[in-house]
Motif scaffolding. Structure first.
Motif, PDB file in Angstrom:
ATOM      1  N   SER A 104       0.979  -1.320   0.078  1.00  0.00           N
ATOM      2  CA  SER A 104      -0.136   0.116   0.136  1.00  0.00           C
ATOM      3  C   SER A 104       0.671   1.261  -0.194  1.00  0.00           C
ATOM      4  O   SER A 104       1.757   1.308   0.973  1.00  0.00           O
ATOM      5  CB  SER A 104      -0.919   0.017   1.240  1.00  0.00           C
ATOM      6  N   PRO A 105       0.717   2.216  -0.945  1.00  0.00           N
ATOM      7  CA  PRO A 105       1.065   3.599  -0.729  1.00  0.00           C
ATOM      8  C   PRO A 105       1.243   4.039   0.558  1.00  0.00           C
ATOM      9  O   PRO A 105       2.247   4.904   0.828  1.00  0.00           O
ATOM     10  CB  PRO A 105       0.739   4.168  -2.198  1.00  0.00           C
ATOM     11  N   THR A 106       0.182   4.368   1.079  1.00  0.00           N
ATOM     12  CA  THR A 106       0.022   4.669   2.554  1.00  0.00           C
ATOM     13  C   THR A 106       1.070   3.918   3.271  1.00  0.00           C
ATOM     14  O   THR A 106       1.311   4.577   4.224  1.00  0.00           O
ATOM     15  CB  THR A 106      -1.443   4.736   3.095  1.00  0.00           C
ATOM     16  N   ARG A 107       0.645   2.556   3.471  1.00  0.00           N
ATOM     17  CA  ARG A 107       1.839   1.888   4.473  1.00  0.00           C
ATOM     18  C   ARG A 107       3.128   2.277   3.960  1.00  0.00           C
ATOM     19  O   ARG A 107       3.936   2.503   5.127  1.00  0.00           O
ATOM     20  CB  ARG A 107       1.775   0.548   3.838  1.00  0.00           C
ATOM     21  N   PHE A 108       3.680   2.497   2.754  1.00  0.00           N
ATOM     22  CA  PHE A 108       4.957   2.647   2.392  1.00  0.00           C
ATOM     23  C   PHE A 108       5.504   4.062   2.887  1.00  0.00           C
ATOM     24  O   PHE A 108       6.555   4.399   3.768  1.00  0.00           O
ATOM     25  CB  PHE A 108       5.200   2.651   0.827  1.00  0.00           C
ATOM     26  N   HIS A 109       4.593   5.078   2.731  1.00  0.00           N
ATOM     27  CA  HIS A 109       5.007   6.430   3.170  1.00  0.00           C
ATOM     28  C   HIS A 109       4.775   6.659   4.884  1.00  0.00           C
ATOM     29  O   HIS A 109       5.599   7.323   5.470  1.00  0.00           O
ATOM     30  CB  HIS A 109       4.302   7.532   2.455  1.00  0.00           C
ATOM     31  N   ASN A 110       4.348   5.639   5.687  1.00  0.00           N
ATOM     32  CA  ASN A 110       4.080   5.789   6.869  1.00  0.00           C
ATOM     33  C   ASN A 110       5.104   4.906   7.457  1.00  0.00           C
ATOM     34  O   ASN A 110       5.497   5.004   8.653  1.00  0.00           O
ATOM     35  CB  ASN A 110       2.801   5.388   7.422  1.00  0.00           C
ATOM     36  N   SER A 111       5.889   4.274   6.623  1.00  0.00           N
ATOM     37  CA  SER A 111       7.260   3.278   7.303  1.00  0.00           C
ATOM     38  C   SER A 111       8.268   4.119   7.615  1.00  0.00           C
ATOM     39  O   SER A 111       9.105   3.557   8.314  1.00  0.00           O
ATOM     40  CB  SER A 111       7.223   2.197   6.134  1.00  0.00           C
ATOM     41  N   VAL A 112       8.516   5.353   6.906  1.00  0.00           N
ATOM     42  CA  VAL A 112       9.718   5.964   7.211  1.00  0.00           C
ATOM     43  C   VAL A 112       9.810   6.579   8.567  1.00  0.00           C
ATOM     44  O   VAL A 112       8.943   6.969   9.061  1.00  0.00           O
ATOM     45  CB  VAL A 112       9.983   7.101   6.195  1.00  0.00           C
ATOM     46  N   HIS A 113      11.019   6.738   9.023  1.00  0.00           N
ATOM     47  CA  HIS A 113      11.206   6.988  10.437  1.00  0.00           C
ATOM     48  C   HIS A 113      10.595   8.587  10.570  1.00  0.00           C
ATOM     49  O   HIS A 113      10.374   9.031  11.781  1.00  0.00           O
ATOM     50  CB  HIS A 113      12.592   7.028  11.037  1.00  0.00           C
ATOM     51  N   ASN A 114      10.657   9.330   9.626  1.00  0.00           N
ATOM     52  CA  ASN A 114      10.317  10.691   9.828  1.00  0.00           C
ATOM     53  C   ASN A 114       9.064  11.079   9.211  1.00  0.00           C
ATOM     54  O   ASN A 114       8.549  12.179   8.977  1.00  0.00           O
ATOM     55  CB  ASN A 114      11.335  11.725   9.081  1.00  0.00           C
ATOM     56  N   ALA A 115       8.170   9.921   9.024  1.00  0.00           N
ATOM     57  CA  ALA A 115       6.883  10.148   8.803  1.00  0.00           C
ATOM     58  C   ALA A 115       5.960  11.143   9.635  1.00  0.00           C
ATOM     59  O   ALA A 115       5.280  11.904   9.222  1.00  0.00           O
ATOM     60  CB  ALA A 115       5.846   8.996   8.455  1.00  0.00           C
ATOM     61  N   THR A 116       6.229  10.815  11.068  1.00  0.00           N
ATOM     62  CA  THR A 116       5.590  11.488  12.187  1.00  0.00           C
ATOM     63  C   THR A 116       5.871  12.950  12.057  1.00  0.00           C
ATOM     64  O   THR A 116       5.013  13.838  11.913  1.00  0.00           O
ATOM     65  CB  THR A 116       5.620  11.189  13.414  1.00  0.00           C
ATOM     66  N   ALA A 117       7.044  13.448  11.774  1.00  0.00           N
ATOM     67  CA  ALA A 117       7.617  14.843  11.464  1.00  0.00           C
ATOM     68  C   ALA A 117       6.903  15.433  10.271  1.00  0.00           C
ATOM     69  O   ALA A 117       6.621  16.543  10.344  1.00  0.00           O
ATOM     70  CB  ALA A 117       9.103  14.815  11.275  1.00  0.00           C
ATOM     71  N   GLY A 118       6.561  14.644   9.094  1.00  0.00           N
ATOM     72  CA  GLY A 118       5.932  15.071   8.148  1.00  0.00           C
ATOM     73  C   GLY A 118       4.445  15.492   8.368  1.00  0.00           C
ATOM     74  O   GLY A 118       3.952  16.455   7.890  1.00  0.00           O
ATOM     75  N   TYR A 119       3.756  14.525   9.358  1.00  0.00           N
ATOM     76  CA  TYR A 119       2.423  14.880   9.410  1.00  0.00           C
ATOM     77  C   TYR A 119       2.640  16.077  10.499  1.00  0.00           C
ATOM     78  O   TYR A 119       1.415  16.972  10.298  1.00  0.00           O
ATOM     79  CB  TYR A 119       1.757  13.570  10.295  1.00  0.00           C
ATOM     80  N   TRP A 120       3.431  16.306  11.241  1.00  0.00           N
ATOM     81  CA  TRP A 120       3.359  17.416  12.085  1.00  0.00           C
ATOM     82  C   TRP A 120       3.448  18.844  11.246  1.00  0.00           C
ATOM     83  O   TRP A 120       2.851  19.553  11.606  1.00  0.00           O
ATOM     84  CB  TRP A 120       4.497  17.425  13.339  1.00  0.00           C
ATOM     85  N   SER A 121       4.467  18.907  10.322  1.00  0.00           N
ATOM     86  CA  SER A 121       4.420  19.906   9.558  1.00  0.00           C
ATOM     87  C   SER A 121       3.312  20.301   8.811  1.00  0.00           C
ATOM     88  O   SER A 121       3.138  21.571   8.651  1.00  0.00           O
ATOM     89  CB  SER A 121       5.701  19.658   8.556  1.00  0.00           C
ATOM     90  N   ILE A 122       2.316  19.225   8.321  1.00  0.00           N
ATOM     91  CA  ILE A 122       1.008  19.320   7.742  1.00  0.00           C
ATOM     92  C   ILE A 122       0.185  20.107   8.745  1.00  0.00           C
ATOM     93  O   ILE A 122      -0.318  21.179   8.548  1.00  0.00           O
ATOM     94  CB  ILE A 122       0.685  18.204   7.299  1.00  0.00           C
ATOM     95  N   ALA A 123      -0.050  19.410   9.969  1.00  0.00           N
ATOM     96  CA  ALA A 123      -1.026  19.768  11.070  1.00  0.00           C
ATOM     97  C   ALA A 123      -0.714  21.299  11.497  1.00  0.00           C
ATOM     98  O   ALA A 123      -1.491  22.104  11.662  1.00  0.00           O
ATOM     99  CB  ALA A 123      -0.987  18.896  12.160  1.00  0.00           C
ATOM    100  N   ALA A 124       0.727  21.560  11.773  1.00  0.00           N
ATOM    101  CA  ALA A 124       1.274  22.847  12.356  1.00  0.00           C
ATOM    102  C   ALA A 124       1.570  23.871  11.210  1.00  0.00           C
ATOM    103  O   ALA A 124       1.721  24.929  11.404  1.00  0.00           O
ATOM    104  CB  ALA A 124       2.286  22.767  13.048  1.00  0.00           C
ATOM    105  N   SER A 125       1.418  23.514  10.045  1.00  0.00           N
ATOM    106  CA  SER A 125       1.833  24.454   8.713  1.00  0.00           C
ATOM    107  C   SER A 125       3.296  24.929   8.930  1.00  0.00           C
ATOM    108  O   SER A 125       3.766  26.021   8.936  1.00  0.00           O
ATOM    109  CB  SER A 125       0.933  25.543   8.517  1.00  0.00           C
TER     110      SER A 125
END
Length: 270
Positions: A108-129
């Motif tokens: 799954s593309p979603t599974r793949f992009h969530n697998s990297v160790h910095n995925a959480t930082a990416g979500y934070w950058s979106i949520a916090a702009s």
């Protein structure tokens, strides 16, 4: 004496610990510690499409980070961040391993992009702009210590606030048996180079070979040892007590962090 920094606010989520105000009463011994399932909030700030792609790890990290930022009154978009986790999204890794073990493996593309160790930082950058720098670290059981050291040094060197977010959610079986992290635990510290009216404590960190400080409460000590991010508990307890204290935190196998904590009198304001 190393250059001190200052803890301005704290976010905290763990089993039986839901926010700094409630958790500080537990750490002070004013309220009994009662383990319970970690309450993971919905990931605020994400568009619906991104929110659907998140799992417990992102909800935990964003939850504690947003707690700390809200208590500080600062703009999350303007804060450099340090993320520290021993395992990141173990449930996602488990699902990927299951998929790859099938006769016709499909990823799954979603599974793949969530697998990297910095995925959480990416979500934070979106949520916090947020467009500021973000470092993402992993150091097994010393992940909180590594993140704290990085955040302290960064805040001091750059002379600006830095947000540390440390988090662990564990794995399903069979990986859980090899790496047991039974409960999600996350902590966020907003570190500043200078004191502010909201500052909770002054903090100076050095390296030591002394053993890590244990929690006096057996249940809290079990939690400290169970989740790498929970290695923060002795530091959090020292801040909650609003006293001058020295605690030793796990870092490397033969090298620990010695944290000198001095209260600034705002311990109720986190």
């Amino acid at each position: 004496m190393p250059q001190p920094v200052f803890i301005e606010s704290i976010g905290l989520l763990g089993p039986g610990l839901n926010g700094w105000q409630q958790a500080s009463a537990v750490l002070l011994g004013h309220t009994p510690y009662v383990p319970a399932a970690t309450e993971l909030p919905l990931p605020a700030g994400l568009p619906p499409a991104e929110r659907r792609r998140t799992g417990p790890t992102v909800r935990l990290a964003l939850g504690v980070g947003q707690q700390a930022v809200a208590a500080s009154g600062r703009d999350a978009a303007q804060l450099p961040t340090v993320f520290a986790s021993s395992s990141s999204d173990g449930h996602n890794f488990h699902a990927i391993c299951e998929a790859l073990a099938q006769p016709e493996p499909l990823m799954s593309p979603t599974r793949f992009h969530n697998s990297v160790h910095n995925a959480t930082a990416g979500y934070w950058s979106i949520a916090a702009s947020a467009m500021r720098t973000s470092n993402v670290l992993c150091a097994m059981d010393g992940s909180f210590g590594a993140g704290l050291l990085e955040c302290v040094l960064q805040a001091g060197a750059d002379a600006e606030p830095c947000l540390l977010i440390a988090y662990d959610t564990g794995y399903p079986e069979p990986l859980h048996s090899q790496r047991p992290i039974p409960h999600p635990f996350g902590v966020a510290l907003l570190v500043t180079p200078r004191p502010t009216p909201r500052s909770l404590a002054r903090l100076a960190v050095t390296l030591t070979q002394a053993p890590a400080t244990a929690m006096p409460d057996d249940a809290l000590e079990a939690l400290r040892r169970a989740a790498p991010a929970a290695r923060a508990l002795p530091l959090l307890a020292a801040i909650a007590r609003a006293e001058t204290a020295t605690v030793v935190l796990d870092y490397l196998d033969t090298l620990q962090l010695e944290a000198e904590v001095a209260s600034l009198g705002n311990h109720a304001n986190a």
